[in-house]
Scaffold this motif. Structure first.
Motif, PDB file in Angstrom:
ATOM      1  N   GLU A   1     -37.411  27.096 -25.249  1.00  0.00           N
ATOM      2  CA  GLU A   1     -37.929  25.978 -26.040  1.00  0.00           C
ATOM      3  C   GLU A   1     -37.772  26.247 -27.532  1.00  0.00           C
ATOM      4  N   GLN A   2     -37.881  27.512 -27.923  1.00  0.00           N
ATOM      5  CA  GLN A   2     -37.694  27.866 -29.334  1.00  0.00           C
ATOM      6  C   GLN A   2     -36.276  27.559 -29.799  1.00  0.00           C
TER       7      GLN A   2
ATOM      8  N   LEU B   1     -44.285  28.446 -27.852  1.00  0.00           N
ATOM      9  CA  LEU B   1     -43.113  27.940 -27.148  1.00  0.00           C
ATOM     10  C   LEU B   1     -42.439  29.067 -26.383  1.00  0.00           C
TER      11      LEU B   1
ATOM     12  N   ASP C   1     -36.559  14.759 -31.856  1.00  0.00           N
ATOM     13  CA  ASP C   1     -37.442  15.865 -32.248  1.00  0.00           C
ATOM     14  C   ASP C   1     -37.282  16.170 -33.733  1.00  0.00           C
TER      15      ASP C   1
ATOM     16  N   GLN D   1     -32.916  16.018 -29.134  1.00  0.00           N
ATOM     17  CA  GLN D   1     -32.875  16.856 -30.326  1.00  0.00           C
ATOM     18  C   GLN D   1     -32.968  16.005 -31.593  1.00  0.00           C
TER      19      GLN D   1
ATOM     20  N   ALA E   1     -40.208  15.894 -36.435  1.00  0.00           N
ATOM     21  CA  ALA E   1     -40.574  17.064 -37.238  1.00  0.00           C
ATOM     22  C   ALA E   1     -40.460  16.753 -38.721  1.00  0.00           C
TER      23      ALA E   1
ATOM     24  N   GLY F   1     -42.279  29.567 -34.147  1.00  0.00           N
ATOM     25  CA  GLY F   1     -42.491  29.485 -32.703  1.00  0.00           C
ATOM     26  C   GLY F   1     -42.684  30.876 -32.134  1.00  0.00           C
TER      27      GLY F   1
ATOM     28  N   SER G   1     -33.498  21.465 -33.549  1.00  0.00           N
ATOM     29  CA  SER G   1     -34.022  20.153 -33.949  1.00  0.00           C
ATOM     30  C   SER G   1     -34.754  20.205 -35.281  1.00  0.00           C
TER      31      SER G   1
ATOM     32  N   HIS H   1     -46.298  27.216 -33.374  1.00  0.00           N
ATOM     33  CA  HIS H   1     -46.050  26.505 -32.118  1.00  0.00           C
ATOM     34  C   HIS H   1     -45.874  27.530 -31.005  1.00  0.00           C
TER      35      HIS H   1
ATOM     36  N   LYS I   1     -37.735  21.618 -35.643  1.00  0.00           N
ATOM     37  CA  LYS I   1     -39.183  21.673 -35.425  1.00  0.00           C
ATOM     38  C   LYS I   1     -39.763  22.992 -35.911  1.00  0.00           C
TER      39      LYS I   1
ATOM     40  N   ASP J   1     -34.246  25.237 -28.719  1.00  0.00           N
ATOM     41  CA  ASP J   1     -34.151  23.790 -28.924  1.00  0.00           C
ATOM     42  C   ASP J   1     -34.921  23.365 -30.170  1.00  0.00           C
ATOM     43  N   ALA J   2     -36.088  23.983 -30.400  1.00  0.00           N
ATOM     44  CA  ALA J   2     -36.907  23.631 -31.568  1.00  0.00           C
ATOM     45  C   ALA J   2     -36.232  24.050 -32.872  1.00  0.00           C
TER      46      ALA J   2
END
Length: 300
Positions: free
Chosen positions: A130-131, A126, A73, A70, A77, A96, A137, A124, A139, A133-134
């Motif tokens: 995954e979103q 995702l 990432d 994280q 980003a 995302g 982070s 993105h 992202k 986590d993004a």
């Protein structure tokens, strides 16, 4: 502790073998071994169990790996966004999405956001997990998915429940009526996406399992486009959200189900506890207007 220590650790954790990790990092093995040992000493925790045939992450090591990814990432980003701002003088807003969302209101939202010349919109593709986590982070700033995921750092807003429909070969007898789930269970099922869940494929199969129905999954593919191609090839059927109907495909008939209570949620995910900046407030205003249009029948 430096960023390179985190990157070294992540590669070792992925390979679970110091020799292979050193080759990936283009460094000699002894210095890498020392770096890992120094990292463990600095943290005050054993991150790897040393075994005759390689390494094994400890529970502490697995936690540190998740956090290190994280952090990296977030750094990546931030660097990418800084470059964009430097090059274009624009604020970056990243979204995302899961593919089945992209056939409805999302393109309209992106189009309206892009009218602001000071914004650069980055998309993105995702999965919902995954979103999450993004978002954590940095992202992405906003995510659109279909799965409820409990995370203390992320809040999810239900935008609406979308009817599910069947995509059938145009020549199939059930394409001329509103089929029941029991009738569909007798036909080979194509699901998407492939790979470990939770994902939309789990939602689809769960609709049958909760009704005590068994299905024959003949193929699991990566995306809705491929699934529809297989339907057009008469290999089976797939269940899709209603907005996928906009994706016209020769040889495919989109048919409502006989039970209109069978739906899939559309969820917006955001970082919890953040005061929305001007860009997020604009995105929220546009989003809620589009959702209101959907709910009141002014589709899209």
């Amino acid at each position: 502790m430096e960023l390179r220590h985190l990157r070294y650790f992540c590669v070792v954790a992925e390979e679970l073998n110091l020799t292979r990790a050193a080759e990936r990092l283009f460094i000699a093995q002894p210095p890498l071994t020392r770096q890992v040992k120094q990292l463990e000493e600095e943290i005050g925790a054993v991150l790897f169990n040393r075994k005759p045939r390689g390494l094994e992450l400890t529970e502490a090591g697995q936690y540190f790996l998740d956090q290190a990814r994280q952090i990296l990432d977030k750094v990546d980003a931030t660097v990418a966004d800084t470059r964009r701002i430097s090059q274009h003088g624009k604020t970056v807003f990243a979204i995302g999405f899961v593919p089945s969302i992209f056939y409805g209101q999302l393109p309209l939202m992106v189009r309206r956001l892009r009218r602001n010349k000071n914004l650069e919109i980055v998309l993105h593709e995702l999965k919902t997990r995954e979103q999450i986590d993004a978002l954590k982070s940095g992202k992405i700033d906003l995510g659109f998915g279909r799965l409820r995921i409990d995370d203390p750092d992320v809040e999810q807003e239900l935008l609406f429940n979308e009817p599910m429909i069947a995509a059938l070969p145009a020549s199939h007898p059930l394409a001329k009526k509103m089929p029941s789930m029991k009738e569909l269970a007798d036909i080979p099922l194509i699901t998407f996406p492939s790979g470990p869940g939770p994902n939309f494929a789990d939602i689809t199969q769960g609709l049958f399992h909760r009704r005590g129905l068994r299905v024959n999954v003949i193929q699991q593919v990566n995306d809705v486009q491929t699934a529809l191609s297989l339907v057009a090839s008469d290999m089976g059927f797939t269940l899709v959200p209603e907005q996928v109907r906009r994706l016209g495909r020769e040889g495919v008939e989109y048919v409502p189900l006989d039970d209109d209570s069978i739906t899939s949620p559309v969820l917006a995910s955001r970082r919890k506890g953040e005061n929305p900046n001007a860009v997020m407030r604009l995105a929220n205003t546009i989003l809620h207007e589009l959702v209101e249009n959907r709910l009141t029948g002014r589709y899209p």
